[in-house]
Design an enzyme around this catalytic site. Structure first.
Site, PDB file in Angstrom:
ATOM      1  N   HIS A 112       0.824  -1.213   0.000  1.00 56.28           N
ATOM      2  CA  HIS A 112       0.000   0.000   0.000  1.00 56.28           C
ATOM      3  C   HIS A 112       0.857   1.261   0.000  1.00 56.28           C
ATOM      4  CE1 HIS A 112       1.217  -1.054   3.989  1.00 56.28           C
ATOM      5  NE2 HIS A 112       1.044   0.200   4.358  1.00 56.28           N
ATOM      6  N   ASP A 277      -0.946  -4.205  -4.184  1.00 57.69           N
ATOM      7  CA  ASP A 277      -0.752  -5.600  -4.590  1.00 57.69           C
ATOM      8  C   ASP A 277      -1.998  -6.455  -4.379  1.00 57.69           C
ATOM      9  OD1 ASP A 277      -0.416  -5.351  -1.827  1.00 57.69           O
ATOM     10  OD2 ASP A 277       0.884  -7.106  -1.712  1.00 57.69           O
ATOM     11  N   LYS A 374      -3.721 -12.326   2.762  1.00 61.76           N
ATOM     12  CA  LYS A 374      -5.032 -11.681   2.757  1.00 61.76           C
ATOM     13  C   LYS A 374      -5.428 -11.428   1.301  1.00 61.76           C
ATOM     14  CE  LYS A 374      -2.853  -7.269   4.036  1.00 61.76           C
ATOM     15  NZ  LYS A 374      -1.497  -7.584   4.477  1.00 61.76           N
TER      16      LYS A 374
HETATM   17  C1  G16 Z   1       1.579  -5.901   5.990  1.00 63.68           C
HETATM   18  C2  G16 Z   1       1.279  -7.274   6.472  1.00 63.68           C
HETATM   19  C3  G16 Z   1       0.006  -7.249   7.283  1.00 63.68           C
HETATM   20  C4  G16 Z   1       0.096  -6.260   8.403  1.00 63.68           C
HETATM   21  C5  G16 Z   1       0.544  -4.919   7.900  1.00 63.68           C
HETATM   22  C6  G16 Z   1       0.871  -4.099   9.112  1.00 63.68           C
HETATM   23  O1  G16 Z   1       0.561  -5.500   5.115  1.00 63.68           O
HETATM   24  O2  G16 Z   1       1.124  -8.153   5.377  1.00 63.68           O
HETATM   25  O3  G16 Z   1      -0.235  -8.530   7.755  1.00 63.68           O
HETATM   26  O4  G16 Z   1      -1.121  -6.062   9.026  1.00 63.68           O
HETATM   27  O5  G16 Z   1       1.674  -5.035   7.096  1.00 63.68           O
HETATM   28  O6  G16 Z   1       1.543  -2.981   8.817  1.00 63.68           O
HETATM   29  P1  G16 Z   1       2.229  -2.144   9.966  1.00 63.68           P
HETATM   30  O7  G16 Z   1       3.294  -3.006  10.581  1.00 63.68           O
HETATM   31  O8  G16 Z   1       2.752  -0.960   9.228  1.00 63.68           O
HETATM   32  O9  G16 Z   1       1.154  -1.802  10.947  1.00 63.68           O
HETATM   33  P2  G16 Z   1       0.847  -5.197   3.574  1.00 63.68           P
HETATM   34  O10 G16 Z   1      -0.503  -4.988   2.963  1.00 63.68           O
HETATM   35  O11 G16 Z   1       1.684  -3.957   3.631  1.00 63.68           O
HETATM   36  O12 G16 Z   1       1.586  -6.370   3.065  1.00 63.68           O
END
Ligand code: G16
Length: 538
Positions: A112, A277, A374
């Site tokens: 993101h 993604d 997810k």
């Molecule tokens: C990633 C992980 C998620 C997690 C998130 C948390 O999301 O895949 O399981 O909840 O990071 O982010 P932070 O540590 O910044 O709170 P993604 O969508 O970035 O892969």
């Protein structure tokens, strides 16, 4: 021709919550990507193995994929399965690992985070489980990266990533596949596509914002071409290297265009967005937002409406920071319930050991054991399937849920761009005093539990600590943790939850106001960071 290239370590290649995430310009430094990939190869011994490769189409993807292909040949990889043009969403790649029984995947994405030359780049490494590698493996890779002195690469022209089919480079086979087909087939096997088709045929309107990232082509195929949503329902559908300047984070701050549509006059019946993604999702009704924590609880409560789950589910898990809404649903249905540290990888053992079927996080992630990541489009289809089966609107479904289970008013406050040592000191200070808060009165609340959150995996017994929580005797909660996905500096996240069984129509901000004051005070946020308020509230 094989080459062994001398290199020197960078010392900053430690993976966070989800792979390595850095500024694009950091990754573009000489040998940076090569060092990290060779460090992975040195740890996993890729000889004779098969991997899935793809990415979210962001800046540097094309260059990184070509490097990856040539290094894979030189390191004895047997085969790469690559999404056409180098595109694969994270859920599609997890599906391919499981379906094609490969040894893992490399997904080139910073999820993101914004893209482009001045944005972020990232690399997720998944194993044969379909999920991202464990902390123990990422620690080994980090150790390797600090000692690396050479990497192996095959010298050849770039591979044409447009041409579907199988080709060879050296002794390695490269199969370029349509990135969408296998994913669509999986979704059609889970949900009642006929019921959703009827819903659209009867005039139900939807807008899906792909945020110029990887899910556009998946969404057009599924929502418009197969299910019959009106042409043009999918917005920002063409993946772009810089996401057209959008920040592909589906939340109340960054999905501005979608929010304007859903809260404007003539709003469609349903709105949704995915991240870069394709693993995160946001759900909206007409002038109505569903928190990710509520979404997990609502999906879990309606599992019996979905063909793939109607015979029962094992249980459900959430990250500790996620609201407790789903806990009340799990109790009612008498199914297993788990709370894990933040990071999807912690759900994988629970899914593999059939302890859970569904899982989700406050950070706009929801999913099930159909894969080990997810899945943004899965969550949207789940909602559409519920709407088709019940004939109710998003708002009606959510309000009925609150009436039945109570409402968890929930908000997250992010304090961004804090110097890493300041953030670490703040957490250390809080850690030192957290247990002394037990039993204390804070404002109008009495503390029932104040602790550093520690999780013991029931399968491999590994222990992880992640953040701290203060739980009040009415169930209200304050959670503190540092983000694991920042590409520079530190982000302090403060998560607040207030549970109400009667007062169901208030503003969330009002309901968590006192908790926010307590959190600011207890963690000495203003004193230590100079910030009077959060930079981002979702
Ligand atoms: C990633 C992980 C998620 C997690 C998130 C948390 O999301 O895949 O399981 O909840 O990071 O982010 P932070 O540590 O910044 O709170 P993604 O969508 O970035 O892969």
């Amino acid at each position: 021709m094989f080459e062994v290239v001398k290199t020197t370590p960078y010392n900053d290649q430690k993976m966070g919550t989800a792979g390595l995430r850095k500024k694009s310009k950091v990754v573009m430094q000489q040998n940076y990507f090569e060092n990290f990939l060779q460090s992975i190869f040195n740890v996993i011994n890729p000889q004779g193995k098969t991997f899935v490769v793809g990415g979210d189409g962001r800046f540097y993807n094309d260059i990184a994929i070509q490097k990856l292909i040539k290094m894979a040949v030189a390191n004895g990889v047997k085969k790469l399965i690559i999404g056409q043009k180098g595109y694969l969403s994270t859920p599609a790649s997890s599906n391919l690992i499981l379906k094609r029984h490969t040894d893992g995947a490399f997904v080139l994405t910073a999820s993101h985070n914004p893209g482009g030359e001045n944005g972020d780049f990232g690399i997720k490494y998944a194993t044969e489980t379909g999920g991202q590698c464990s902390g123990a493996v990422s620690d080994k890779i980090y150790e390797q990266s600090k000692q690396i002195s050479e990497y192996k690469i095959y010298t050849a022209d770039d591979i044409n990533l447009e041409k579907l089919g199988t080709q060879k480079l050296g002794d390695m086979e490269i199969e370029i596949i349509n990135p969408i087909n296998d994913y669509v087939e999986m979704m059609a096997g889970i949900f009642d596509f006929d019921a959703i088709k009827k819903l659209f045929a009867n005039g139900f309107t939807v807008v899906f914002d792909a945020m110029n990232a990887v899910t556009g082509p998946y969404a057009i195929e599924i929502f418009e071409n197969i299910l019959g949503a009106k042409k043009g329902s999918v917005k920002n559908a063409i993946p772009m290297k810089d996401f057209g300047g959008l920040h592909p984070d589906p939340n109340l701050v960054y999905a501005k265009e979608l929010l304007a549509t859903m809260f404007g006059d003539n709003a469609p019946d349903f709105g949704a967005a995915n991240d870069g993604d394709g693993d995160r999702n946001m759900i909206l009704g007409k002038k109505f937002f569903v928190t990710p924590s509520d979404s997990l609880a609502i999906l879990t409560d309606h599992y019996n409406l979905i063909p793939a789950y109607k015979n029962g589910i094992y249980g459900v898990a959430k990250s500790m920071a996620t609201s407790t809404a789903v806990e009340r649903v799990a109790k009612k249905h008498n199914i297993g319930y788990y709370e894990v540290p933040t990071g999807w990888k912690y759900f994988v053992n629970l899914m593999d050991s059939k302890r859970i079927t569904f899982c989700g996080e406050e950070s706009f992630g929801t999913g099930s054991s159909h894969i080990r990541e997810k899945d943004g489009i899965w969550a949207i289809l789940f909602w559409l399937n519920i709407i088709a089966a019940t004939g109710k609107s998003v708002e009606q479904i959510t309000r009925e849920h609150w009436a039945k289970y109570g409402r968890s008013y929930y908000m997250r406050f992010d304090f961004d761009g804090i110097a890493t040592d300041v953030a670490n000191e703040l957490m250390k200070n809080l850690e030192n005093k957290i247990s002394s808060l037990n039993g204390k009165t804070l404002g109008s609340f009495k503390v029932a539990l104040a602790e550093v959150f520690t999780y013991k995996d029931p399968v491999d017994f590994s222990e992880t600590t992640n953040g701290m929580r203060i739980v009040m005797d009415d169930g209200s909660r304050i959670v503190f943790r540092l983000s694991g996905t920042s590409s520079s500096g530190a982000t302090l996240r403060v998560y607040l939850e207030k549970i109400e069984h009667n007062n169901l129509d208030a503003q969330s901000r009002d309901m968590v106001d006192e908790l926010l004051k307590i959190a600011m005070d207890v963690a000495e946020i203003e004193n230590r960071t100079g910030k009077k308020e959060a930079d981002l509230t979702t």
